[in-house]
Design a protein around this motif. Sequence first.
Motif, mmCIF file in Angstrom:
data_model
loop_
_atom_site.group_PDB
_atom_site.id
_atom_site.type_symbol
_atom_site.label_atom_id
_atom_site.label_comp_id
_atom_site.label_asym_id
_atom_site.label_seq_id
_atom_site.Cartn_x
_atom_site.Cartn_y
_atom_site.Cartn_z
ATOM 1 N N SER A 168 0.891 -1.170 0.000
ATOM 2 C CA SER A 168 0.000 0.000 0.000
ATOM 3 C C SER A 168 0.919 1.206 0.000
ATOM 4 N N THR A 185 2.900 1.383 3.656
ATOM 5 C CA THR A 185 2.485 0.731 4.892
ATOM 6 C C THR A 185 3.711 0.314 5.711
ATOM 7 N N GLU A 227 -9.221 3.137 13.659
ATOM 8 C CA GLU A 227 -8.377 3.589 12.544
ATOM 9 C C GLU A 227 -6.987 3.908 13.075
ATOM 10 N N TYR A 235 1.106 4.290 5.986
ATOM 11 C CA TYR A 235 -0.101 3.559 6.370
ATOM 12 C C TYR A 235 0.230 2.485 7.390
ATOM 13 N N VAL A 277 -9.189 5.273 5.459
ATOM 14 C CA VAL A 277 -7.766 5.402 5.815
ATOM 15 C C VAL A 277 -6.948 5.721 4.554
ATOM 16 N N LEU A 278 -7.212 4.984 3.485
ATOM 17 C CA LEU A 278 -6.450 5.198 2.235
ATOM 18 C C LEU A 278 -6.639 6.625 1.708
ATOM 19 N N LYS A 281 -4.908 9.775 3.674
ATOM 20 C CA LYS A 281 -3.476 10.007 3.386
ATOM 21 C C LYS A 281 -3.278 10.525 1.960
#
Length: 363
Positions: A168, A185, A227, A235, A277-278, A281
């Motif tokens: 990710s 990540t 989260e 991430y 979450v994705l 960012k």
Amino acid sequence: MITQEGDIYILGIESSCDDTSAAVLKDGVLLSNVTASQAVHEAYGGVVPELASRAHQQNVVPVVDQAIKKAGIRKEQLSAVAFTRGPGLMGSLLVGVSFAKGFARSLGIPLIDVNHLQGHVMAHFIREPEGDRGGSDHPALTGTPPTQEGNKIPPLPFLCLLVSGGNSQIVKVNAYNDMEVLGQTIDDAAGEAIDKCSKVMGLGYPGGPIIDKLARQGNPHAFHFAEPSIPGLNYSFSGLKTSFLYNLRDWEKEDPDFVEHHKEDLAASLEWTIVDVLMKKLRLAVKQTGIKHVAVAGGVSANNGLRNAFKDHARRYGWTIYIPKFSYTTDNAAMIGIVGHFKYKDKVFCPIDAPAFSKVTFK
Ligand code: KG4
């Protein structure tokens, strides 16, 4: 078909995980893309590396053969063989790498090594023939880009959210051979988290498409999962996965059939949280770089919730978005072939003794 002088025919080969794929491109336009997926892993709830390498061994010759036949060319017309050198499962990679080396050597043509992650990003540059494709009688092709959002190819530089089973990342793409990882990540990838949560629910493998389908019928706000609060553009998904697991364990104490009774809401809430979450960012990356051309790539980019979030961000924040066709989201050789095409034009070839690499790198 007679090869005209100047035509560049690239054979792409992908074997980094559990898909054996081969594609042929002519001057950057896709003539064929053949993929053999491996159902053998379903029984184990995840990819079993040894079984994956064995299946690649069985698949690689017929898949390449079919790709060349479907493209309507003879193997002697190929200009170069491009192959995934890494990252991925070493045993799987070795099958494709060894085949590519032997094939290129036997034809006396150059070898081109491709980074799998760059391939995913460069899927946005694959062009498809205008009109029919996949047959044996392709006209001279100008080709159209296959992205679903208005048939656009992203202008450089652009940002790409790369979300696959193993990665990710937010990548700033300056050129096909110049990509900066702005964030990634620090533990699990988004796809990995989805797959693991699906496994915990007993839903099967790969979890992504199953969760995606169930989520369409569920309430995304039915359950709340923690989260991560990671600074900067990185991430983390392992905490979310653990939160999902612990919550589920508690709920199952009350109702042993909790998953059966709530699987749609669980899937929708999990998907909503991961997409949230994705996108948070990604918004930060857009703010920091000022780049509003934003693409998505990798297996998780097939997800409907994520695709809708991109469309929503385009409307709300004026982003120009680039969403790949479904067939170019998961592992495929067309994306390897397109990188091969660019490298061929720049005469960037790879020596016969180049080893495969398993770890994540952009070099
Ligand atoms: O890019 P990919 O095919 O393989 C890697 O290079 O890792 O990505 C595979 C990942 C898996 O985790 C799979 O569950 C996920 O992509 N995936 C999805 C969907 N389709 C595949 N995740 C969410 N929604 C989907 N529709």
